[in-house]
Design a protein around this motif. Structure first.
Motif, PDB file in Angstrom:
ATOM      1  N   ASP A  22      17.930  15.834 104.192  1.00 21.06           N
ATOM      2  CA  ASP A  22      17.701  16.945 105.113  1.00 21.06           C
ATOM      3  C   ASP A  22      17.220  18.136 104.293  1.00 21.06           C
ATOM      4  OD1 ASP A  22      17.724  18.696 107.237  1.00 21.06           O
ATOM      5  OD2 ASP A  22      19.894  19.008 107.186  1.00 21.06           O
ATOM      6  N   ASN A  23      15.959  18.125 103.906  1.00 22.88           N
ATOM      7  CA  ASN A  23      15.462  19.079 102.917  1.00 22.88           C
ATOM      8  C   ASN A  23      14.959  20.394 103.495  1.00 22.88           C
ATOM      9  OD1 ASN A  23      15.899  17.165 100.872  1.00 22.88           O
ATOM     10  ND2 ASN A  23      13.906  16.224 101.227  1.00 22.88           N
ATOM     11  N   CYS A  24      14.606  20.427 104.762  1.00 26.69           N
ATOM     12  CA  CYS A  24      13.937  21.588 105.341  1.00 26.69           C
ATOM     13  C   CYS A  24      14.723  22.158 106.514  1.00 26.69           C
ATOM     14  CB  CYS A  24      12.529  21.219 105.820  1.00 26.69           C
ATOM     15  SG  CYS A  24      11.469  20.500 104.549  1.00 26.69           S
ATOM     16  N   LEU A  25      14.701  23.473 106.653  1.00 26.92           N
ATOM     17  CA  LEU A  25      15.304  24.165 107.781  1.00 26.92           C
ATOM     18  C   LEU A  25      14.198  24.635 108.711  1.00 26.92           C
ATOM     19  CD1 LEU A  25      17.831  25.415 109.150  1.00 26.92           C
ATOM     20  CD2 LEU A  25      17.425  27.463 107.755  1.00 26.92           C
ATOM     21  N   CYS A  28       9.596  21.549 107.882  1.00 23.58           N
ATOM     22  CA  CYS A  28       9.082  21.775 106.533  1.00 23.58           C
ATOM     23  C   CYS A  28       7.897  22.739 106.559  1.00 23.58           C
ATOM     24  CB  CYS A  28       8.684  20.447 105.887  1.00 23.58           C
ATOM     25  SG  CYS A  28      10.093  19.468 105.316  1.00 23.58           S
ATOM     26  N   TYR A  43      14.479  16.451  97.548  1.00 26.56           N
ATOM     27  CA  TYR A  43      13.524  17.510  97.865  1.00 26.56           C
ATOM     28  C   TYR A  43      12.329  16.931  98.602  1.00 26.56           C
ATOM     29  CZ  TYR A  43      11.146  15.707  93.647  1.00 26.56           C
ATOM     30  OH  TYR A  43      10.550  14.896  92.712  1.00 26.56           O
ATOM     31  N   ALA A  58      10.858  22.117  98.950  1.00 24.37           N
ATOM     32  CA  ALA A  58      11.931  22.474  99.884  1.00 24.37           C
ATOM     33  C   ALA A  58      13.150  21.626  99.566  1.00 24.37           C
ATOM     34  CB  ALA A  58      11.477  22.258 101.325  1.00 24.37           C
ATOM     35  N   TYR A  59      14.326  22.260  99.564  1.00 28.12           N
ATOM     36  CA  TYR A  59      15.533  21.523  99.220  1.00 28.12           C
ATOM     37  C   TYR A  59      16.762  22.145  99.873  1.00 28.12           C
ATOM     38  CZ  TYR A  59      15.720  25.085  95.435  1.00 28.12           C
ATOM     39  OH  TYR A  59      15.730  26.254  94.706  1.00 28.12           O
ATOM     40  N   HIS A  60      17.824  21.342  99.976  1.00 29.73           N
ATOM     41  CA  HIS A  60      19.040  21.711 100.700  1.00 29.73           C
ATOM     42  C   HIS A  60      20.205  21.610  99.730  1.00 29.73           C
ATOM     43  CE1 HIS A  60      21.865  20.667 104.353  1.00 29.73           C
ATOM     44  NE2 HIS A  60      22.098  21.868 103.862  1.00 29.73           N
ATOM     45  N   TYR A 157      19.305  26.351 102.543  1.00 29.18           N
ATOM     46  CA  TYR A 157      18.001  25.716 102.392  1.00 29.18           C
ATOM     47  C   TYR A 157      17.116  26.659 101.584  1.00 29.18           C
ATOM     48  CZ  TYR A 157      19.378  22.475 106.101  1.00 29.18           C
ATOM     49  OH  TYR A 157      20.027  21.523 106.845  1.00 29.18           O
TER      50      TYR A 157
END
Length: 257
Positions: A22-25, A28, A43, A58-60, A157
């Motif tokens: 779940d890398n993006c809020l 993406c 990522y 993008a990373y969480h 995020y």
């Protein structure tokens, strides 16, 4: 038996990815059309074959991804990219001695030291030649501030990436066409219920080692305008002005007054 082993390996990879992917809020990032998008468990990035670096990553970051053992920096060419679209370890030879840059992670290794796929952070698609003073100074301190906030029970995020607003330098030991960033953006966001809070920072390659990252905060809108990237394209038009148009979203949470 070989087919069974292959299927088991794929299944294990999918389980690993499901734990962290779940890398993006709010979707993406969008706005950069060239290049290849790569999604991994730790990522998602958009590679730029012209510059040879990712336009964004993008990373969480969560309490489960941090606080693992110290991990090694074993640099590798990204196996998902054609050789001509990225750099290889030898391209960085003599970079520190001549242009005073480190191999700077866009997604920090320490933020995913507790994940099974941490080594993917060392693919050179996630690396840029970053000024040593910046990399070891305010940029590193901001990344530490993110992890400190996460340790208190939060998860955030992040979208990081380069800016190309002026010439900085060129790598001395590569014949590949490339463009080293003149600076970087980092956007940190958190969603609580229906509310999204975010803070953006822009730091230049000329930054001093002891500069205060708190002084580099900008609005998310400014970072979007300067990068040409929409960081949270799924954000509603109602929430966008407050989240992206004002300062101070997460600034106190990140250790700034």
């Amino acid at each position: 038996m070989r087919n069974l082993q292959r299927h088991l390996a794929i299944a294990c990879s999918m389980v690993s990815a499901a734990a962290y992917a779940d890398n993006c809020l709010m979707e993406c990032p969008a706005g950069v059309n060239n290049g290849k998008t790569i999604t991994r468990s730790v990522y998602t990035l958009k590679n730029n074959a012209t510059t040879k670096f990712a336009d964004w990553v993008a990373y969480h970051v969560t309490t489960k991804t941090i606080s693992g053992p110290t991990r090694k920096r074993n640099w590798k060419t990204d196996p998902s990219l054609a050789d001509g679209n990225t750099l290889e370890p030898s391209d960085y030879k003599n970079a520190y001695a001549t242009i005073h840059t480190d191999r700077g992670h866009q997604v920090p290794l320490a933020s995913f030291s507790n994940t099974p796929d941490w080594a993917q952070l060392n693919f050179l698609s996630n690396i840029t030649p970053q000024s040593s003073a910046l990399n070891q100074g305010p940029w590193n301190k901001l990344e530490n501030a993110v992890r400190q906030y996460v340790k208190s029970g939060h998860d955030v995020y992040v979208v990081s990436g380069p800016l190309y607003e002026s010439y900085f330098a060129s790598l001395p030991n590569t014949d590949k066409t490339h463009t080293i960033p003149s600076g970087y953006f980092k956007v940190i966001a958190e969603k609580s219920g229906s509310t999204v809070k975010a803070s953006a920072f822009i730091m230049e390659q000329t930054a001093g080692r002891y500069d205060d990252y708190c002084d580099t905060e900008v609005t998310v809108n400014e970072a979007e305008q300067r990068s040409g990237i929409d960081f949270m394209p799924g954000l509603s038009v109602i929430d966008e002005p407050e989240t992206e148009g004002t300062l101070g979203g997460l600034i106190a949470e990140l250790g700034c007054s």
